[in-house]
Design an enzyme around this catalytic site. Structure first.
Site, PDB file in Angstrom:
ATOM      1  N   PHE A 138       0.863  -1.187   0.000  1.00 11.60           N
ATOM      2  CA  PHE A 138       0.000   0.000   0.000  1.00 11.60           C
ATOM      3  C   PHE A 138       0.894   1.230   0.000  1.00 11.60           C
ATOM      4  O   PHE A 138       1.678   1.440   0.921  1.00 11.60           O
ATOM      5  CB  PHE A 138      -0.923   0.057   1.231  1.00 11.60           C
ATOM      6  N   ASP A 223       9.347   2.958   1.831  1.00 13.81           N
ATOM      7  CA  ASP A 223       8.165   3.747   2.185  1.00 13.81           C
ATOM      8  C   ASP A 223       7.928   3.554   3.684  1.00 13.81           C
ATOM      9  O   ASP A 223       7.394   2.535   4.114  1.00 13.81           O
ATOM     10  CB  ASP A 223       6.942   3.288   1.378  1.00 13.81           C
ATOM     11  N   LYS A 252       2.570  10.903   7.464  1.00  8.59           N
ATOM     12  CA  LYS A 252       1.756  10.627   8.662  1.00  8.59           C
ATOM     13  C   LYS A 252       2.262  11.347   9.933  1.00  8.59           C
ATOM     14  O   LYS A 252       1.979  12.511  10.092  1.00  8.59           O
ATOM     15  CB  LYS A 252       1.594   9.119   8.841  1.00  8.59           C
TER      16      LYS A 252
END
Ligand SMILES: *Cc1c(COP(=O)(O)O)cnc(C)c1O
Length: 405
Positions: A138, A223, A252
């Site tokens: 993802f 990532d 985030k």
């Protein structure tokens, strides 16, 4: 149903399936609903709220900076951006950074950097560059990013997709080496897959991938939007294997739970492929985001949040292993990044999350079978004790109902 929920359902696109709770306030590890009921937040906005809600140091920085200077675009230098990126680079052992806002934008930035590096530095034939991503990945929701996904729902109805991506089995370093060709520019990987269901690869995987990438002159891009900044018990999840990737993506928690702040960081040789006008973002690196991001990084270090994540994560995982429920088919995770795998024949993760919500514990299912536990990194031992008690009781209740029916 609450009229607030009806309102949101009427006017907001149904691209999520929220738990039926209406939140109106947050502080530390807790949030409150519109009726004043208190909940322990064990989800922390998919790890964006690692510092806790309304972190006082961050609120103070926002108050000062918001009245001083917020947005000017990168048409000018500001007194905030340089300090922010300097600390981010020093902490992650990278040379340069390109600031963006959301995670997906930083992933797009990494893809652009890798391709251009492939053409200009590695010498890949024009428009032939390949990027290898992993099964179960993802990386966000843009068209280019979902072109890398093997989750049918992420892709269905949104084609056609850009070319230039290949998939390799996550956790299989040998398969990666076989897939590399002279056209391969980069290997993009999550050190632990978050949305994929808190999937931890075999020990040494990242290190072996790094060696393979070095050998074939392929960039290793991590990532760490979700795993980074203390979530897994070290500043970066790559640190567990002492891997410094050639490119790194953060987001985030970088925004301290206040603003979307993301960046792509890399070695100088990679970042220098960008020249003025190649790429940009109106809001990326704005002074407000920079001030918040800088303070978010300082808090992580000064308040030893990665160490806390490690200690509290070990404590949480240990306690979960002590639960003896037939509904649990596995417990995975590292630091405060934990997934409880539920046997789909016996219960759904969603039902469990709803029952936990009734008891004042907020979590979220991922992939129907995993209950995700990723609280703010400031969570205390007694709060974990309470949470595990709730989980234990919910599992017992559900098992009783199952056996009775
Ligand atoms: C959340 C996430 C993204 C996307 O971030 P957005 O801010 O939602 O665009 C990308 N990669 C990983 C690993 C993520 O967890």
């Amino acid at each position: 149903m609450s009229s607030t929920i009806e309102l949101e359902n009427k006017f907001c696109a149904h691209n999520y399936n929220p738990l039926p709770v209406v939140l109106s306030r947050g502080n530390g590890v807790f949030v409150w609903d519109e009726n004043g009921k208190k909940y322990l937040d064990m989800m922390s906005a998919y790890s964006a709220v690692s510092h806790g809600h309304a972190n006082p140091r961050l609120v103070e920085v926002v108050k000062n900076q918001v009245a001083k200077l917020t947005i000017v675009s990168r048409a000018y230098y500001t007194d905030q951006l340089g300090e922010f990126l300097k600390l981010a680079c020093e902490l992650t052992r990278q040379d340069m950074a390109l600031p963006m806002n959301t995670g997906a934008e930083a992933v797009e930035t990494a893809i652009k950097a890798a391709r251009k590096w492939g053409y200009e530095v590695k010498g890949i034939e024009t428009d032939k560059a390949e990027i290898i991503a992993c099964t179960g990945n993802f990386h966000g929701r843009t068209i280019t990013i979902i072109a890398m996904s093997d989750e049918p729902q992420y892709q269905y109805g949104f084609g056609p997709y850009p070319a230039g991506f290949k998939l390799v089995q996550y956790g299989d370093a040998e398969a990666l080496e076989k897939l590399i060709t002279p056209h391969t520019a980069a290997f993009l990987v999550e050190p632990i897959q978050g949305e994929g269901g808190i999937v931890v690869p075999p020990k040494g995987y990242l290190k072996t991938c790094q060696e393979i990438c070095r050998k074939h002159n392929v960039l290793l891009i991590a990532d760490e939007i979700q795993t980074g900044l203390g979530r897994t018990g070290s500043l970066l999840a790559c640190d567990h294997e002492n891997v410094v990737p050639d490119g790194l993506i953060l987001g985030k928690a970088l925004g301290g739970g206040i603003l979307p702040v993301s960046m792509f960081l890399s070695k100088r040789e990679v970042m220098e492929v960008f020249t003025p006008g190649d790429h940009g973002s109106t809001f990326g690196g704005n002074p407000l985001a920079s001030a918040v991001g800088l303070e978010a990084l300082k808090i992580l270090i000064e308040e030893k949040l990665p160490e806390r994540s490690k200690e509290m994560g070990n404590y949480l995982i240990g306690k979960l292993h002590g639960l003896d429920s037939p509904l649990i088919s596995g417990i995975r995770g590292r630091g405060l990044f934990v997934g409880i795998e539920i046997d789909p024949a016996l219960a759904s993760a969603r039902e469990i999350c709803e029952a936990l919500m009734e008891r004042g514990l907020l979590s979220k299912e991922t992939h129907e079978t995993v209950v995700r536990l990723a609280p703010p990194l400031i969570i205390r031992r007694d709060e974990i004790d309470w949470a595990v008690d709730q989980i234990s009781e919910v599992l017992q209740d559900m098992d009783r109902i199952r056996l009775a029916s």
